[in-house]
Write a protein that holds these residues in place. Structure first.
Motif, PDB file in Angstrom:
ATOM      1  N   GLU A 180       0.834  -1.200   0.000  1.00 25.89           N
ATOM      2  CA  GLU A 180       0.000   0.000   0.000  1.00 25.89           C
ATOM      3  C   GLU A 180       0.872   1.255   0.000  1.00 25.89           C
ATOM      4  O   GLU A 180       1.978   1.265   0.539  1.00 25.89           O
ATOM      5  CB  GLU A 180      -0.915   0.004   1.227  1.00 25.89           C
ATOM      6  N   GLY A 181       0.350   2.326  -0.609  1.00 24.93           N
ATOM      7  CA  GLY A 181       1.070   3.585  -0.641  1.00 24.93           C
ATOM      8  C   GLY A 181       2.044   3.655  -1.799  1.00 24.93           C
ATOM      9  O   GLY A 181       1.923   2.910  -2.780  1.00 24.93           O
ATOM     10  N   ARG A 182       3.039   4.532  -1.690  1.00 23.70           N
ATOM     11  CA  ARG A 182       3.981   4.758  -2.781  1.00 23.70           C
ATOM     12  C   ARG A 182       5.413   4.373  -2.428  1.00 23.70           C
ATOM     13  O   ARG A 182       6.282   4.362  -3.289  1.00 23.70           O
ATOM     14  CB  ARG A 182       3.968   6.242  -3.186  1.00 23.70           C
ATOM     15  N   MET A 183       5.682   4.066  -1.163  1.00 25.17           N
ATOM     16  CA  MET A 183       7.046   3.742  -0.747  1.00 25.17           C
ATOM     17  C   MET A 183       7.367   2.294  -1.095  1.00 25.17           C
ATOM     18  O   MET A 183       6.585   1.389  -0.821  1.00 25.17           O
ATOM     19  CB  MET A 183       7.226   3.975   0.753  1.00 25.17           C
ATOM     20  N   ALA A 184       8.534   2.082  -1.686  1.00 20.77           N
ATOM     21  CA  ALA A 184       8.963   0.737  -2.048  1.00 20.77           C
ATOM     22  C   ALA A 184       9.715   0.087  -0.894  1.00 20.77           C
ATOM     23  O   ALA A 184      10.372   0.766  -0.096  1.00 20.77           O
ATOM     24  CB  ALA A 184       9.853   0.778  -3.287  1.00 20.77           C
ATOM     25  N   ALA A 185       9.610  -1.218  -0.803  1.00 25.02           N
ATOM     26  CA  ALA A 185      10.376  -2.006   0.163  1.00 25.02           C
ATOM     27  C   ALA A 185      11.505  -2.695  -0.585  1.00 25.02           C
ATOM     28  O   ALA A 185      11.262  -3.394  -1.572  1.00 25.02           O
ATOM     29  CB  ALA A 185       9.487  -3.028   0.846  1.00 25.02           C
ATOM     30  N   ARG A 186      12.709  -2.510  -0.116  1.00 29.01           N
ATOM     31  CA  ARG A 186      13.864  -3.086  -0.794  1.00 29.01           C
ATOM     32  C   ARG A 186      14.338  -4.366  -0.105  1.00 29.01           C
ATOM     33  O   ARG A 186      13.862  -4.727   0.969  1.00 29.01           O
ATOM     34  CB  ARG A 186      15.005  -2.058  -0.834  1.00 29.01           C
ATOM     35  N   GLU A 187      15.283  -5.009  -0.731  1.00 27.64           N
ATOM     36  CA  GLU A 187      15.854  -6.241  -0.192  1.00 27.64           C
ATOM     37  C   GLU A 187      16.317  -6.046   1.246  1.00 27.64           C
ATOM     38  O   GLU A 187      16.960  -5.051   1.579  1.00 27.64           O
ATOM     39  CB  GLU A 187      17.035  -6.680  -1.056  1.00 27.64           C
ATOM     40  N   GLY A 188      15.970  -7.004   2.097  1.00 27.17           N
ATOM     41  CA  GLY A 188      16.376  -6.959   3.496  1.00 27.17           C
ATOM     42  C   GLY A 188      15.318  -6.433   4.441  1.00 27.17           C
ATOM     43  O   GLY A 188      15.457  -6.584   5.661  1.00 27.17           O
ATOM     44  N   ALA A 189      14.254  -5.828   3.913  1.00 22.93           N
ATOM     45  CA  ALA A 189      13.192  -5.315   4.777  1.00 22.93           C
ATOM     46  C   ALA A 189      12.516  -6.472   5.511  1.00 22.93           C
ATOM     47  O   ALA A 189      12.261  -7.528   4.939  1.00 22.93           O
ATOM     48  CB  ALA A 189      12.164  -4.533   3.965  1.00 22.93           C
ATOM     49  N   GLU A 190      12.223  -6.271   6.791  1.00 30.61           N
ATOM     50  CA  GLU A 190      11.567  -7.307   7.581  1.00 30.61           C
ATOM     51  C   GLU A 190      10.088  -7.395   7.239  1.00 30.61           C
ATOM     52  O   GLU A 190       9.424  -6.378   6.993  1.00 30.61           O
ATOM     53  CB  GLU A 190      11.709  -7.018   9.076  1.00 30.61           C
ATOM     54  N   VAL A 191       9.575  -8.630   7.251  1.00 28.46           N
ATOM     55  CA  VAL A 191       8.149  -8.877   7.092  1.00 28.46           C
ATOM     56  C   VAL A 191       7.600  -9.280   8.456  1.00 28.46           C
ATOM     57  O   VAL A 191       8.147 -10.184   9.110  1.00 28.46           O
ATOM     58  CB  VAL A 191       7.887  -9.996   6.063  1.00 28.46           C
ATOM     59  N   ALA A 193       9.197 -11.893  -1.303  1.00 27.99           N
ATOM     60  CA  ALA A 193       9.738 -12.157   0.021  1.00 27.99           C
ATOM     61  C   ALA A 193       9.608 -13.633   0.334  1.00 27.99           C
ATOM     62  O   ALA A 193       8.814 -14.355  -0.283  1.00 27.99           O
ATOM     63  CB  ALA A 193       8.998 -11.336   1.069  1.00 27.99           C
ATOM     64  N   PHE A 194      10.396 -14.080   1.299  1.00 24.80           N
ATOM     65  CA  PHE A 194      10.220 -15.402   1.872  1.00 24.80           C
ATOM     66  C   PHE A 194       9.523 -15.239   3.212  1.00 24.80           C
ATOM     67  O   PHE A 194       9.999 -14.481   4.069  1.00 24.80           O
ATOM     68  CB  PHE A 194      11.571 -16.102   2.049  1.00 24.80           C
ATOM     69  N   VAL A 195       8.394 -15.923   3.377  1.00 25.38           N
ATOM     70  CA  VAL A 195       7.624 -15.836   4.621  1.00 25.38           C
ATOM     71  C   VAL A 195       7.284 -17.241   5.101  1.00 25.38           C
ATOM     72  O   VAL A 195       7.331 -18.214   4.336  1.00 25.38           O
ATOM     73  CB  VAL A 195       6.327 -15.019   4.444  1.00 25.38           C
ATOM     74  N   GLU A 196       6.931 -17.355   6.356  1.00 24.60           N
ATOM     75  CA  GLU A 196       6.521 -18.633   6.915  1.00 24.60           C
ATOM     76  C   GLU A 196       5.400 -19.230   6.076  1.00 24.60           C
ATOM     77  O   GLU A 196       4.485 -18.527   5.650  1.00 24.60           O
ATOM     78  CB  GLU A 196       6.078 -18.450   8.357  1.00 24.60           C
ATOM     79  N   VAL A 224      10.151  -0.623   6.903  1.00 28.44           N
ATOM     80  CA  VAL A 224      11.014   0.038   5.920  1.00 28.44           C
ATOM     81  C   VAL A 224      11.470   1.386   6.469  1.00 28.44           C
ATOM     82  O   VAL A 224      10.662   2.305   6.629  1.00 28.44           O
ATOM     83  CB  VAL A 224      10.281   0.239   4.580  1.00 28.44           C
ATOM     84  N   ARG A 225      12.739   1.467   6.796  1.00 30.73           N
ATOM     85  CA  ARG A 225      13.344   2.711   7.290  1.00 30.73           C
ATOM     86  C   ARG A 225      12.522   3.326   8.417  1.00 30.73           C
ATOM     87  O   ARG A 225      12.203   4.529   8.411  1.00 30.73           O
ATOM     88  CB  ARG A 225      13.546   3.704   6.141  1.00 30.73           C
ATOM     89  N   GLY A 226      12.153   2.507   9.378  1.00 27.94           N
ATOM     90  CA  GLY A 226      11.427   2.984  10.545  1.00 27.94           C
ATOM     91  C   GLY A 226       9.940   3.181  10.336  1.00 27.94           C
ATOM     92  O   GLY A 226       9.230   3.578  11.256  1.00 27.94           O
ATOM     93  N   LYS A 227       9.439   2.894   9.135  1.00 29.05           N
ATOM     94  CA  LYS A 227       8.016   3.029   8.848  1.00 29.05           C
ATOM     95  C   LYS A 227       7.392   1.659   8.617  1.00 29.05           C
ATOM     96  O   LYS A 227       8.066   0.721   8.170  1.00 29.05           O
ATOM     97  CB  LYS A 227       7.791   3.914   7.621  1.00 29.05           C
ATOM     98  N   SER A 228       6.110   1.547   8.925  1.00 31.13           N
ATOM     99  CA  SER A 228       5.372   0.306   8.708  1.00 31.13           C
ATOM    100  C   SER A 228       4.515   0.429   7.463  1.00 31.13           C
ATOM    101  O   SER A 228       3.721   1.375   7.349  1.00 31.13           O
ATOM    102  CB  SER A 228       4.500  -0.009   9.925  1.00 31.13           C
ATOM    103  N   LEU A 229       4.683  -0.502   6.542  1.00 27.73           N
ATOM    104  CA  LEU A 229       3.919  -0.498   5.303  1.00 27.73           C
ATOM    105  C   LEU A 229       2.991  -1.705   5.273  1.00 27.73           C
ATOM    106  O   LEU A 229       3.420  -2.830   5.546  1.00 27.73           O
ATOM    107  CB  LEU A 229       4.857  -0.551   4.085  1.00 27.73           C
TER     108      LEU A 229
END
Length: 381
Positions: free
Chosen positions: A302-313, A339-342, A356-361
């Protein structure tokens, strides 16, 4: 022309950044060059967004000459491949291609690659960043009577998009005879080209192996077609991400096995047993039997910010996975990621959160690919 690979080349200091055969050609057309896989390569020309959308609508010309082009010859070449890869190559017919994986001893992935049966030999294309390690790995494991050549004096072009076949036909190449994952030799201006109907964008398209001494003339001839434009690495990455195609070093690695990577289609049933005879076969058989603890999934963000490699799920405040590829999807006009998820959370429609950089997406699991593949398959209308 080809050179037999010398194992000594894989040792020693890191070599300098190399130039592709088309280096000056890219620069003359405004290509912004970056270092990638040991080469100077164009990341973009007019811009990633425009190049991405042009490829989806028309035809984009990519220089992928950094990739490794290998030839295996010998009466037992098919068996040699089956001792290294989990695919079935003894039954691969001439003119056909197969996607496969170079496996580590513990069941992880060393590389992904494409194998073509060219009739009197097998042609293998491996990733540029891993090609020298791949060549060394393969060369030390081949039986007597099977030889390996690295086609160092060949370039590789990829022409991708719905107008790709038309552009090649304008050069007198009857590529309409090929279906997806088929290959043949074609003559162009007295030069033999190895052409396959394949690629890594999700679009119809072709990969063309050409002697490096003739690649500029071929690139010029293709670019003279009004539907063709040069495309850089940036759009190549966004195109493959939309197509849900994994990239080695990001979505695939020695820490990832083919089952959790959702690449089981590349491993036939007879090769899913512990004694199949390739590295990691026992671990892979166990992975198929037990099922993976995690899976590769697509995420709509959601939104316009992209999540890059290494971002936590995250799910309910708990880390449940990691983003391996992410960016803005020009065709969808929104950010997406893989992503890889359970495994329990890999169900389409599952709501997750990305840090992502201190923000929740907010993100939602979605089936791959993000956009439908448009391959031309045999028998299709």
């Amino acid at each position: 022309m080809s050179d037999t690979y010398d194992l000594a080349r894989s040792a020693g200091e890191k070599p300098p950044v190399l130039a592709l055969p088309l280096d000056a050609w890219h620069r003359a057309r405004g290509g912004r060059m970056v270092e990638f896989a040991g080469y100077h390569m164009p990341v973009q020309y007019e811009g990633i967004l425009a190049e991405h959308l042009w490829t989806r609508a028309h035809a984009g010309l990519f220089d992928v000459s950094h990739m490794g082009q290998l030839v295996l010859r010998g009466a037992n070449a098919a068996q040699a491949l089956e001792s290294l890869l989990p695919g079935a190559f003894a039954t691969l017919k001439p003119g056909k291609q197969r996607y496969s994986l170079l496996m580590g001893d513990d069941g992880g992935i060393l590389d992904d690659l494409i194998v073509t049966n060219r009739g009197d030999h097998f042609y293998v294309v491996v990733n540029g960043a891993t090609k020298h390690a791949d060549i060394a790995h393969i060369a030390t494991r081949l039986p007597a009577g099977v030889t390996l050549e690295h086609l160092e004096h060949h370039a590789l072009l990829a022409l991708q998009g719905p107008d790709a076949a038309q552009a090649l036909a304008a050069l007198g190449l009857a590529v309409e005879s090929l279906a997806f994952m088929e290959a043949a030799a074609f003559a162009w201006n007295g030069v033999e080209l190895g052409v396959s109907r394949s690629g890594y964008t999700g679009e119809d398209g072709f990969e063309i192996s050409v002697p490096a001494s003739h690649v500029e003339a071929l690139a010029d001839a293709l670019l003279a077609q009004p539907q063709v434009r040069p495309i850089g690495l940036g759009a190549r990455d966004s195109l493959r991400l939309e197509a849900g195609l994994p990239l080695y070093g990001h979505d695939l690695s020695l820490d990832i096995d083919p089952v959790e990577a959702d690449l089981g289609f590349a491993i036939p049933a007879r090769r899913r047993v512990a004694d199949a005879g390739y590295p990691g076969a026992a671990q892979l058989a166990q992975a198929f039997a037990q099922g993976p603890a995690r899976r590769r999934v697509g995420l709509l963000i959601e939104g316009r910010m992209a999540a890059r490699e290494g971002a936590e799920v995250l799910a309910d405040g708990r880390t449940v996975g990691t983003v391996t590829s992410g960016g803005f999807a020009p065709s969808l006009e929104r950010p997406i990621a893989m992503a890889f998820v359970e495994t329990a959370l890999a169900v389409p429609g599952t709501a997750l959160t990305l840090s992502v950089r201190g923000k929740s997406l907010a993100a939602t699991v979605t089936p791959l690919p993000f956009i439908p593949h448009r391959y031309v398959r045999k028998g299709a209308a």
